[in-house]
Scaffold this motif. Structure first.
Motif, PDB file in Angstrom:
ATOM      1  N   THR A  12       2.647  -8.789   3.728  1.00 37.16           N
ATOM      2  CA  THR A  12       2.119 -10.143   3.605  1.00 37.16           C
ATOM      3  C   THR A  12       1.439 -10.374   2.264  1.00 37.16           C
ATOM      4  O   THR A  12       1.280 -11.519   1.840  1.00 37.16           O
ATOM      5  N   ALA A  13       1.008  -9.310   1.566  1.00 36.60           N
ATOM      6  CA  ALA A  13       0.380  -9.446   0.240  1.00 36.60           C
ATOM      7  C   ALA A  13       0.785  -8.228  -0.582  1.00 36.60           C
ATOM      8  O   ALA A  13       0.005  -7.301  -0.788  1.00 36.60           O
ATOM      9  N   PRO A  14       2.001  -8.199  -1.068  1.00 35.34           N
ATOM     10  CA  PRO A  14       2.504  -6.989  -1.734  1.00 35.34           C
ATOM     11  C   PRO A  14       1.794  -6.680  -3.043  1.00 35.34           C
ATOM     12  O   PRO A  14       1.837  -5.542  -3.513  1.00 35.34           O
ATOM     13  N   ASP A  15       1.156  -7.684  -3.693  1.00 33.52           N
ATOM     14  CA  ASP A  15       0.495  -7.435  -4.974  1.00 33.52           C
ATOM     15  C   ASP A  15      -0.932  -6.930  -4.802  1.00 33.52           C
ATOM     16  O   ASP A  15      -1.599  -6.619  -5.787  1.00 33.52           O
ATOM     17  N   ARG A  16      -1.411  -6.870  -3.610  1.00 27.51           N
ATOM     18  CA  ARG A  16      -2.800  -6.470  -3.368  1.00 27.51           C
ATOM     19  C   ARG A  16      -2.813  -5.075  -2.738  1.00 27.51           C
ATOM     20  O   ARG A  16      -2.118  -4.831  -1.753  1.00 27.51           O
ATOM     21  N   LYS A  17      -3.599  -4.220  -3.319  1.00 21.29           N
ATOM     22  CA  LYS A  17      -3.739  -2.839  -2.834  1.00 21.29           C
ATOM     23  C   LYS A  17      -4.950  -2.751  -1.915  1.00 21.29           C
ATOM     24  O   LYS A  17      -6.074  -3.030  -2.333  1.00 21.29           O
ATOM     25  N   VAL A  18      -4.731  -2.380  -0.667  1.00 21.71           N
ATOM     26  CA  VAL A  18      -5.801  -2.290   0.323  1.00 21.71           C
ATOM     27  C   VAL A  18      -6.068  -0.800   0.615  1.00 21.71           C
ATOM     28  O   VAL A  18      -5.159  -0.072   1.000  1.00 21.71           O
ATOM     29  N   GLN A  19      -7.308  -0.372   0.431  1.00 18.14           N
ATOM     30  CA  GLN A  19      -7.704   1.018   0.664  1.00 18.14           C
ATOM     31  C   GLN A  19      -7.952   1.238   2.156  1.00 18.14           C
ATOM     32  O   GLN A  19      -8.681   0.488   2.792  1.00 18.14           O
ATOM     33  N   ILE A  20      -7.335   2.317   2.692  1.00 14.13           N
ATOM     34  CA  ILE A  20      -7.399   2.559   4.140  1.00 14.13           C
ATOM     35  C   ILE A  20      -8.433   3.639   4.466  1.00 14.13           C
ATOM     36  O   ILE A  20      -9.429   3.389   5.125  1.00 14.13           O
ATOM     37  N   VAL A  21      -8.196   4.874   4.014  1.00 15.97           N
ATOM     38  CA  VAL A  21      -9.058   5.990   4.400  1.00 15.97           C
ATOM     39  C   VAL A  21      -8.966   7.071   3.338  1.00 15.97           C
ATOM     40  O   VAL A  21      -7.951   7.171   2.622  1.00 15.97           O
ATOM     41  N   SER A  22     -10.031   7.877   3.204  1.00 12.93           N
ATOM     42  CA  SER A  22     -10.088   8.929   2.196  1.00 12.93           C
ATOM     43  C   SER A  22     -10.766  10.160   2.795  1.00 12.93           C
ATOM     44  O   SER A  22     -11.652  10.057   3.642  1.00 12.93           O
ATOM     45  N   ALA A  74     -12.883  -3.380   4.503  1.00 15.32           N
ATOM     46  CA  ALA A  74     -13.405  -3.923   5.755  1.00 15.32           C
ATOM     47  C   ALA A  74     -12.312  -4.167   6.777  1.00 15.32           C
ATOM     48  O   ALA A  74     -12.535  -4.051   7.980  1.00 15.32           O
ATOM     49  N   ILE A  75     -11.094  -4.488   6.336  1.00 14.81           N
ATOM     50  CA  ILE A  75     -10.009  -4.807   7.259  1.00 14.81           C
ATOM     51  C   ILE A  75      -9.653  -3.610   8.144  1.00 14.81           C
ATOM     52  O   ILE A  75      -9.166  -3.762   9.258  1.00 14.81           O
ATOM     53  N   TYR A  76      -9.925  -2.374   7.623  1.00 21.60           N
ATOM     54  CA  TYR A  76      -9.587  -1.166   8.381  1.00 21.60           C
ATOM     55  C   TYR A  76     -10.825  -0.383   8.829  1.00 21.60           C
ATOM     56  O   TYR A  76     -10.691   0.666   9.454  1.00 21.60           O
ATOM     57  N   SER A  77     -12.006  -0.834   8.495  1.00 20.45           N
ATOM     58  CA  SER A  77     -13.205  -0.040   8.766  1.00 20.45           C
ATOM     59  C   SER A  77     -13.416   0.216  10.252  1.00 20.45           C
ATOM     60  O   SER A  77     -13.781   1.323  10.660  1.00 20.45           O
ATOM     61  N   GLN A  78     -13.161  -0.802  11.100  1.00 21.15           N
ATOM     62  CA  GLN A  78     -13.371  -0.625  12.538  1.00 21.15           C
ATOM     63  C   GLN A  78     -12.396   0.394  13.108  1.00 21.15           C
ATOM     64  O   GLN A  78     -12.748   1.226  13.936  1.00 21.15           O
ATOM     65  N   GLN A  79     -11.123   0.338  12.667  1.00 29.09           N
ATOM     66  CA  GLN A  79     -10.117   1.276  13.164  1.00 29.09           C
ATOM     67  C   GLN A  79     -10.421   2.708  12.709  1.00 29.09           C
ATOM     68  O   GLN A  79     -10.184   3.658  13.450  1.00 29.09           O
ATOM     69  N   VAL A  80     -10.954   2.834  11.480  1.00 33.35           N
ATOM     70  CA  VAL A  80     -11.298   4.173  10.993  1.00 33.35           C
ATOM     71  C   VAL A  80     -12.482   4.737  11.768  1.00 33.35           C
ATOM     72  O   VAL A  80     -12.509   5.916  12.129  1.00 33.35           O
ATOM     73  N   GLN A  81     -13.489   3.893  12.047  1.00 34.66           N
ATOM     74  CA  GLN A  81     -14.651   4.345  12.807  1.00 34.66           C
ATOM     75  C   GLN A  81     -14.269   4.768  14.214  1.00 34.66           C
ATOM     76  O   GLN A  81     -14.818   5.725  14.764  1.00 34.66           O
ATOM     77  N   ASN A  82     -13.311   4.062  14.850  1.00 35.76           N
ATOM     78  CA  ASN A  82     -12.883   4.369  16.215  1.00 35.76           C
ATOM     79  C   ASN A  82     -11.821   5.455  16.274  1.00 35.76           C
ATOM     80  O   ASN A  82     -11.262   5.711  17.338  1.00 35.76           O
ATOM     81  N   ARG A  83     -11.534   6.073  15.138  1.00 38.44           N
ATOM     82  CA  ARG A  83     -10.504   7.133  15.056  1.00 38.44           C
ATOM     83  C   ARG A  83      -9.138   6.617  15.465  1.00 38.44           C
ATOM     84  O   ARG A  83      -8.273   7.398  15.886  1.00 38.44           O
ATOM     85  N   GLU A  84      -8.908   5.301  15.336  1.00 36.76           N
ATOM     86  CA  GLU A  84      -7.561   4.768  15.543  1.00 36.76           C
ATOM     87  C   GLU A  84      -6.709   5.007  14.310  1.00 36.76           C
ATOM     88  O   GLU A  84      -5.486   5.027  14.398  1.00 36.76           O
ATOM     89  N   ILE A  85      -7.371   5.160  13.163  1.00 36.15           N
ATOM     90  CA  ILE A  85      -6.725   5.582  11.922  1.00 36.15           C
ATOM     91  C   ILE A  85      -7.542   6.760  11.382  1.00 36.15           C
ATOM     92  O   ILE A  85      -8.755   6.645  11.201  1.00 36.15           O
TER      93      ILE A  85
END
Length: 1024
Positions: free
Chosen positions: A64-74, A83-94
């Motif tokens: 949906t936004a190929p020019d934008r780089k979104v950081q997931i987890v490190s 922020a878009i992935y912070s909840q999933q990372v906290q819940n160990r879904e990612i």
């Protein structure tokens, strides 16, 4: 499970990458995954430098936004996630799973359509410089879940042996190329149990039966057929009771990734079909087995067996005693006991169990009279019914079995000692066996002891019919803080063992065993008796200790050993020993404890000198102790003894005293010095060298002793003038390589001229620098051999003297000749005297001369008085000088020594040595060319003529007479002065009294001339 081969293949691919520069790789895309299902993407780095554990960072360029780089987890930074992935990372879904230090897997537990995009794996640089690739991308496409699996839910009731057919519809509408697999499952005990796999059709269209259905599949009883494009039918030809449960179908959709691995992208289950299978009834018989009689207190076991039932039946068991129900155990093994038997079961006296599907057991561990009677059992076959209940198909009863209590009979008792030993050593174990014959029954036993010299028996121990053990008063208490040393056991129903674990001498005597039997119906107890005599021998009676040594005469620094040998009649018992080594030093009355090795292996040092601690080694075996002492010194010389203490065999667990002890005879060890093997080259030689040249005098060692030895070398010199009559010590290099110069050479000049060097172990040299005329003479060395003992003390082993080396100067062009030396006049005490040393010629104008004056008095060594150097400086030797002196050059060829005040002690022999010096070399310096020594001149000191005072002082009687006369004169003078003083005082007192009388007379005369009244007359009368 489907991801495992996929990930394994991925990491196998990663290991094939070459090394050399950093390279990051991820799983090749595009990856198609269904919405709502998990995905796992691997990432690996190779060719890196730095730590073995690398960090990884995952980002995504969403579709949906190929020019934008979104950081997931490190793995490095917890704040890396947007922020878009912070909840999933906290819940160990990612999350990131680290497989190795340089490889990880990104897990997303539940995909959504918006998760489609290009995923990037990045590794931070740890290489110091950038070289290679630091990130890699792969494309993930999330597709819709089109898989469906349906089956109508129903409940079926079938009889055992009937067929069964079930169908399942499985469809998919995925645009990509995918495969389907279908599996049928059975849950036997409801939703809580694990599903059992019946049969499956794999994605490769292969039929695979479950583990419990392999035989039936091979026999054709279980089948899976595909009817059309989406229908799958399960067929069971003949149902069994084990097929009862909930059946369902599961469909799985698979896709092949670009790396040619298959991955599960979707899975669906159908509804469940409930299947009830009614087992077929089978006829069987029930039998009970047991012994017809039992002994009171012994176990009683009854077996109930169902014979003739089908395979894997569900059976219940019932036990009856005298017609009353005792216990019930159902098909699942659940036990229900009646009230009368719950207490006995809880106390461990009774047990009811199911040995196998067709066998039931009733055990009474200690049967008594109350267990005598008729026993029977019943077995019922049941089948599972609705709502978890069970239906009884049939029930069979066993015939009754009567069990009776065995009655006692007459018996014989035999008492014996284990190993047939009737004589044992103190501390050794003593075991008795008491055995009764006859029919098996419950017996009790009591043991009695009659000590030697007594007639009254003592109770030792007893065991009742119930196994209760009672110990006697003398045996039931722990001895010396140890455990009870008596043990009574029942080895069989009719065999009893009494064991005294650690015997004492007082345990000798007669032992009596009484076996008793009593039943509940008997009024009195029946008993049988047998006796046996034993002897316990004392350990002290045969203990002897011997001390010996192979080296009673020991050389210093050599080792020596002493052996302490124990001789005893009980050597084979391996009793614990404590060995104490004692030492009395030569010349001392004190006996020291050197070392003590206790029976439990502990080593204790005593109060012996501390040097023993670092040089003593002790080795010990059961009857032998060896003391080894290294590097013997004189401090280890003396008398040695060893003391042995014997303990009981169980003393390792107790703190009891020794049972026996003995000490060896004293053994004297003498420590002497070894013989010296020192030999020095005794050959003589002559060296002729030029003046002012350097030379070496050698001292060669031909042989020497071995060991920790050192050599001390002393160098001696005998001038030409003494003709080897006296030797002067130049220097000494002692055994510690410390150099000490002799008295005559302990000057800056001597230390500069003579040097000692150790060239090798066998060669020493004396270096003489700038040899002059005064250095001519004979040289030799004296070598001493010293031994260093372990205590740091030095011992002189021997001394050898080398041959002589004569040192001569080669003649030079210059020559010095002393024509004469003489006194200028007679030498009188307290007067001045001069000695003249004259040369034949004054020499060349380029020469300077130095002169040294020497003196040798009676019974004394020669000494240098003064040295007039070539540059005019004077050097005095004040030692032994009795009168002031001066030295000067009166003319070019004359040198004068003048003693200004001669004393009697200055008498002796005088001579001079004149040395010629010239400038030599570049840069030029004064060099001795030649020298000459004069003849000796005798100085005799005459006493001076005595004066009046000297004569008085020289005569002691006259001196005493004069002193006494002076003392008498002084005394008389003092007495005269005292008399005059007293007479003067008397005259002064008389004069004073006369003056007082005269004054009174004048006063009285005046009074008579004056008129007076009555009062005055009275006063005058008073005066009169």
């Amino acid at each position: 499970m489907a991801r495992i081969p996929h990930m394994a293949s991925f990491f196998l691919f990663l290991t094939e990458l070459s090394f050399g520069q950093r390279e990051v790789t991820v799983q090749k895309g595009p990856l198609f995954r269904a919405e709502g299902y998990p995905v796992s993407i691997g990432c690996n780095v190779t060719g890196y430098k730095g730590p073995s554990e690398q960090h990884f960072q995952w980002s995504v360029h969403l579709s949906t936004a190929p020019d934008r780089k979104v950081q997931i987890v490190s793995t490095k930074d917890a704040t890396f996630t947007y922020a878009i992935y912070s909840q999933q990372v906290q819940n160990r879904e990612i999350y990131i799973e680290r497989v190795h230090g340089d490889s990880v897997v990104l897990h997303i537990s539940k995909l959504q359509t918006k998760d489609s995009g290009e995923y990037e794996c990045d590794t931070p640089n740890t290489d110091g410089k950038y070289f290679g690739s630091y990130s890699a991308n792969t494309n993930l496409i999330v597709i819709s879940d089109t898989l469906s699996a349906t089956m109508s839910s129903q409940t079926l009731r079938k009889d055992e042996g009937e067929p069964l057919e079930l169908t399942c519809e499985a469809t998919k509408a995925t645009a990509q190329h995918t495969h389907l697999s279908v599996t049928w499952y059975l849950m036997q005990d409801g939703a809580k149990s694990q599903a059992l796999e019946i049969i499956s059709l794999s994605r490769d269209f292969m039929l695979i039966p479950g583990p419990l259905y392999k035989e039936r599949f091979a026999a054709g009883d279980v089948r899976l057929d595909k009817l059309g494009a989406a229908t799958f039918r399960l067929s069971i030809g003949s149902l069994q009771p084990s097929d009862q449960g909930q059946l369902f179908c599961e469909a799985t959709e698979w896709i092949q990734d670009p790396d040619e691995t298959w991955t599960c992208i979707a899975k669906k289950q159908t509804g469940q079909t409930v299947l009830w299978v009614q087992p077929a009834a089978r006829d069987f018989e029930v039998n009970i087995t047991t012994k017809s009689t039992f002994i009171m207190g012994k176990p009683l076991e009854l077996i109930c067996l169902a014979v003739g039932s089908g395979r894997d039946p569900q059976l219940q068991g019932f036990w009856f005693f005298n017609g009353a129900e005792m216990a019930v155990i159902d098909a699942g093994g659940v036990l229900v006991l009646k009230n009368d038997y719950k207490g006995r079961a809880s106390q461990g006296q009774l047990q009811v169990s199911k040995l196998s599907p067709k066998a039931f057991s009733l055990q009474i561990f200690a049967a008594g009279p109350e267990d005598e009677g008729a026993y029977s059992c019943a077995v019922a076959e049941v089948a599972s019914a609705l709502m978890g209940s069970r239906q009884v198909l049939q029930r069979k009863q066993s015939p009754e079995s009567h069990v009776y209590l065995r009655k006692p009979a007459a018996r014989n008792v035999v008492v014996s000692a284990e190993d047939r030993q009737q004589a044992v050593w103190e501390g050794e174990a003593l075991a008795f066996l008491c055995k009764a014959d006859g029919a098996e029954s419950l017996l009790s036993v009591s043991w009695w002891h009659i000590p030697q010299g007594q007639t009254q028996p003592e109770f030792v121990a007893g065991m009742g019919q119930d196994g209760t053990v009672q110990l006697g008063a003398a045996y039931g208490k722990p001895s010396n803080h140890s455990n009870v040393r008596l043990r009574l056991e029942k080895r069989d129903w009719n065999t009893f063992q009494l064991e005294v674990t650690s015997t004492a001498v007082t345990d000798s005597g007669i032992y009596e065993c009484r076996v008793s039997e009593r039943t509940q119906n008997q009024a009195r107890e029946l008993s049988w008796t047998q006796k046996m005599s034993v002897t316990v021998k004392s350990l002290q009676s045969s203990l002897h200790v011997n001390l010996m040594s192979r080296q009673p005469q020991v050389k210093v620094t050599n080792p020596f050993d002493l052996s302490c040998i124990v001789a005893a009649g009980y050597a084979n018992l391996k009793v614990p020993l404590t060995v104490t080594w004692q030492f009395q030093q030569t010349g001392s009355q004190v006996i020291h404890q050197l070392i003590r090795i206790t029976h439990d292996g502990t080593i204790e040092w005593g109060d012996a000198p501390s040097q023993f601690h670092r040089k003593t080694k002790v080795s010990q075996s059961p009857l032998h102790s060896q003391l080894l002492i290294h590097d013997a010194t004189e401090e280890e010389a003396g008398v040695y003894q060893c003391q042995v203490e014997v303990y009981g065999r169980n003393s390792l667990r107790t703190d009891g005293p020794a049972r026996a002890s003995a000490i060896s005879h004293p053994l004297r060890i003498a420590v002497t010095l070894p013989e010296s093997k020192l030999k020095v080259n005794s050959s003589s030689q002559v060296q002729e060298i030029s003046i002012n040249a350097n030379t070496d005098v050698e001292c060669s060692i031909l042989s020497q002793s071995t060991g920790n030895l050192r050599l001390a070398v002393s160098w001696y010199f005998s001038p030409v003038s003494t003709n080897n009559a006296s030797w002067l010590r130049i220097l000494e290099m002692d055994q510690t390589n410390v150099v000490k110069y002799g008295d005559e050479f302990h000057t800056p000049w001597g230390k500069q001229k003579f040097h000692a060097e150790k060239v090798s172990q066998d060669l020493f040299q004396l270096h003489i620098l700038s040899v002059g005329d005064s250095d001519q003479g004979t040289y030799r060395c004296s070598v001493q051999e010293w031994l260093l003992s372990a205590n740091g003390a030095w011992h002189k082993l021997g001394e050898e003297t080398s041959g002589r080396t004569e040192l001569k100067l080669r003649p030079t062009g210059s020559q010095v000749r002393i024509s004469r030396v003489y006194l200028t006049g007679n030498a009188t005490e307290h007067r001045e005297v001069a000695m003249l040393c004259s040369l034949e010629s004054p020499g060349s104008s380029a020469s300077l001369f130095s002169v040294s004056w020497y003196r040798r008095r009676e019974n004394s060594r020669s000494e240098m008085l003064v040295h007039l150097q070539h540059d005019g400086l004077l050097e005095y030797d004040e030692e032994g000088l009795q009168s002031p002196l001066s030295c000067y050059r009166s003319s070019p060829a004359d040198f004068v020594l003048k003693l200004h005040r001669v004393e009697m002690g200055d008498a002796g022999m005088y001579w001079c040595r004149v040395t010629e010096w010239q400038l030599r070399g570049t840069p030029s310096h004064w060099v001795s060319q030649a020298s000459d020594e004069s003849q000796n001149v005798i100085l005799t000191v005459l006493p001076s003529e005595p004066t009046f005072l000297s004569r008085i002082c020289s005569s002691a009687p006259l001196l005493y007479f004069i002193f006494i006369c002076l003392f008498l004169v002084f005394t008389l003078l003092l007495i005269s002065l005292l008399c005059l003083y007293r007479k003067a005082r008397k005259l002064s007192a008389l004069s004073l009294n006369a003056q007082k009388d005269k004054a009174l007379w004048v006063e009285l005369t005046g009074a008579r001339d004056r008129p007076t009244g009555r009062k005055e007359e009275e006063e005058e009368g008073n005066w009169i």
